[in-house]
Design a protein around this motif. Structure first.
Motif, PDB file in Angstrom:
ATOM      1  N   GLU A 108      21.765  14.722 -84.013  1.00  0.00           N
ATOM      2  CA  GLU A 108      22.356  14.052 -82.856  1.00  0.00           C
ATOM      3  C   GLU A 108      21.719  12.690 -82.568  1.00  0.00           C
ATOM      4  OE1 GLU A 108      22.073  16.562 -79.469  1.00  0.00           O
ATOM      5  OE2 GLU A 108      23.123  18.234 -80.417  1.00  0.00           O
ATOM      6  N   HIS A 112      23.410   9.041 -81.881  1.00  0.00           N
ATOM      7  CA  HIS A 112      23.131   8.325 -80.630  1.00  0.00           C
ATOM      8  C   HIS A 112      22.605   6.923 -80.920  1.00  0.00           C
ATOM      9  CE1 HIS A 112      22.043   8.228 -76.300  1.00  0.00           C
ATOM     10  NE2 HIS A 112      21.054   7.457 -76.713  1.00  0.00           N
ATOM     11  N   ARG A 285      26.704  16.519 -77.679  1.00  0.00           N
ATOM     12  CA  ARG A 285      25.392  16.161 -77.161  1.00  0.00           C
ATOM     13  C   ARG A 285      24.765  17.368 -76.480  1.00  0.00           C
ATOM     14  NH1 ARG A 285      25.532  10.056 -74.576  1.00  0.00           N
ATOM     15  NH2 ARG A 285      26.269   8.969 -76.420  1.00  0.00           N
TER      16      ARG A 285
END
Length: 299
Positions: A108, A112, A285
């Motif tokens: 993740e 990001h 997320r």
């Protein structure tokens, strides 16, 4: 019509990235697909799963995983649709830990960081960018596509990761050497860097203006080598130190706080970058993610 287009676009992006789609409005999606009549197969799959009282995407992915398992494949393809058009396609491991490393999947924090880069072009455009622990290459590929660095240096240490990285670069038309055109934005290089032994001379030769890393703060045993490298990066460059950005999920607060303490002990300051950016890539997320910029304390 605009709502329908947005719904179908979200479905398309999430499906190709193989993310969980349970938050989607499945009834609305099935209704739109049935109105259109062209994607009959997808509508039939959704209806069948509904009749079986199953969670659509979880069960669908389990079926796909079963097919992969039957074929004795340890890999899958994931495609991330970019907001400006185009896509990045990666081969990744279907297991979170494979061949003794976690570097064969996209995490993740890498997604990001790629999104953050798209909102901060000034840190990348026309600059030499060094990525530490780049893994299979998602962040760097997105930066090369959309941020126009003059040179991008992917770096990792595990041999299996480096092999997969080079394959993914070629898959996306960015083999080492001149990347060419607006898509590539410069020269792409792959470096094998050992955090514990890399020399000042080698870092000077790379000549990074911007250094980035994502999800590298996870193993307490690796922190001393990482802090050593970051301190070298900031101290051995001239005429000025590069901008250094670290993106980390906070899974274990003790490990993360230890990283910050070791940075301070090495004379490296950190500033947390506040404010979550707009999510433009398809992923779930699940963890708190923190961006920080590092600087060298002045005497």
């Amino acid at each position: 019509m605009e709502d329908r287009a947005a719904l179908l676009s979200t479905f398309q992006a999430s499906f190709f990235a193989m993310t969980r789609l349970s938050p989607l409005h499945w009834e609305r999606l099935r209704g739109e697909l049935e109105k259109d009549k062209s994607p009959e197969l997808i509508a039939a799959i959704l209806k069948k799963l509904e009749q079986m009282c199953l969670e659509p995407l979880d069960e669908l992915y389990e079926g796909l995983a079963g097919v992969l398992s039957d074929q004795k494949s340890e890999d899958c393809y994931k495609t991330y649709l970019l907001p400006g058009g185009g896509a990045v396609t990666l081969t990744e491991s279907v297991a979170l830990v494979s061949q003794g490393t976690t570097g064969l999947v996209t995490w993740e924090a890498g997604l990001h960081l790629a999104e953050w880069a798209g909102e901060h072009l000034e840190a990348f455009s026309g600059r030499v960018v060094l990525e530490l622990g780049c893994g299979v290459g998602l962040t760097g590929l997105v930066v090369c596509r959309g941020c126009s660095p003059s040179r991008y240096v992917f770096s990792d240490f595990h041999p299996s990761v480096l092999r997969r990285l080079r394959a993914n670069l070629e898959l996306n038309g960015l083999g080492e050497g001149p990347a060419g055109g607006a898509d590539g934005g410069g020269v792409v290089r792959v470096e094998e860097l050992d955090w514990e032994s890399v020399s000042e001379e080698r870092l000077r030769e790379i000549g990074a203006d911007t250094v980035i890393a994502s999800d590298v703060v996870y193993d307490p045993d690796l922190l001393p080598g990482l802090v050593r490298l970051l301190s070298l990066v900031l101290s051995c460059s001239s005429p000025e130190a590069p901008q250094v950005f670290i993106c980390s999920p906070i899974r274990n607060p003790d490990t993360y706080n230890s990283f910050k303490r070791q940075l301070e002990a090495a004379g490296v300051g950190h500033e947390v970058i506040r404010g979550a950016g707009r999510q433009v890539l398809s992923y779930h997320r699940a963890s708190a993610i923190e961006m920080m910029q590092l600087t060298l304390h002045t005497q």
